[in-house]
Motif scaffolding. Sequence first.
Motif, PDB file in Angstrom:
ATOM      1  N   ARG A  26     -59.509  90.202  14.393  1.00  0.00           N
ATOM      2  CA  ARG A  26     -58.475  89.246  13.961  1.00  0.00           C
ATOM      3  C   ARG A  26     -57.440  89.017  15.060  1.00  0.00           C
ATOM      4  NH1 ARG A  26     -55.476  91.619   9.634  1.00  0.00           N
ATOM      5  NH2 ARG A  26     -53.965  92.167  11.235  1.00  0.00           N
ATOM      6  N   GLU A  29     -58.812  87.047  17.936  1.00  0.00           N
ATOM      7  CA  GLU A  29     -58.930  85.637  17.560  1.00  0.00           C
ATOM      8  C   GLU A  29     -57.560  84.970  17.579  1.00  0.00           C
ATOM      9  OE1 GLU A  29     -61.034  82.643  17.519  1.00  0.00           O
ATOM     10  OE2 GLU A  29     -62.140  84.518  17.391  1.00  0.00           O
ATOM     11  N   GLN A  30     -56.541  85.658  17.056  1.00  0.00           N
ATOM     12  CA  GLN A  30     -55.185  85.099  17.012  1.00  0.00           C
ATOM     13  C   GLN A  30     -54.638  84.887  18.426  1.00  0.00           C
ATOM     14  OE1 GLN A  30     -53.252  88.117  14.689  1.00  0.00           O
ATOM     15  NE2 GLN A  30     -53.436  87.010  12.769  1.00  0.00           N
TER      16      GLN A  30
END
Length: 168
Positions: A26, A29-30
């Motif tokens: 996550r 990806e961020q």
Amino acid sequence: MSMDMSTVGDTGLLDTLQHEVAVFARRAEQTRLGGVGQVRNSMDRAAYLLLNRLDKEGPMGVKALAASMGIDSSTVTRQVAPLVDTGLVKRTSHPEDGRAVVLQLSPRGLSRLEEVRSSRRQLMAELTHDWTPAERQEFCTLLTRFNTALSARQTSHVVPGTEAQQPS
């Protein structure tokens, strides 16, 4: 090839591992782990991986590039189009077979790749600034092993005709 959980390790440890991998995915990806400064997030992952592969392996056709990256040709074709449009990749004719198209990193593509690499290298240096060289090496070794296992598992689980649905 099913494994008995007790042979792999303690359930609590496996839960922690899967959670940390999920958090990492996550966050990666961020932030897109794009680097630092002006170059930060300036190149998406697909473009970076394609340019990197062309730089490491030299000019090649779409099929060869797709095979070496473990994705299907239509995905490579789609991902490479904007790189050709922006002049980072050149389409040229194959030296032996004029009908075949070869993709090649342009000088502009190489300098862009170097910029992004340098920025990402800086980010890795910042994130691991308080690690010893041995810790960096160990993390790199284990992450490489993890990625290799993940890649092998994905490759062995592809059902014919579903390649296009594989995440790129």
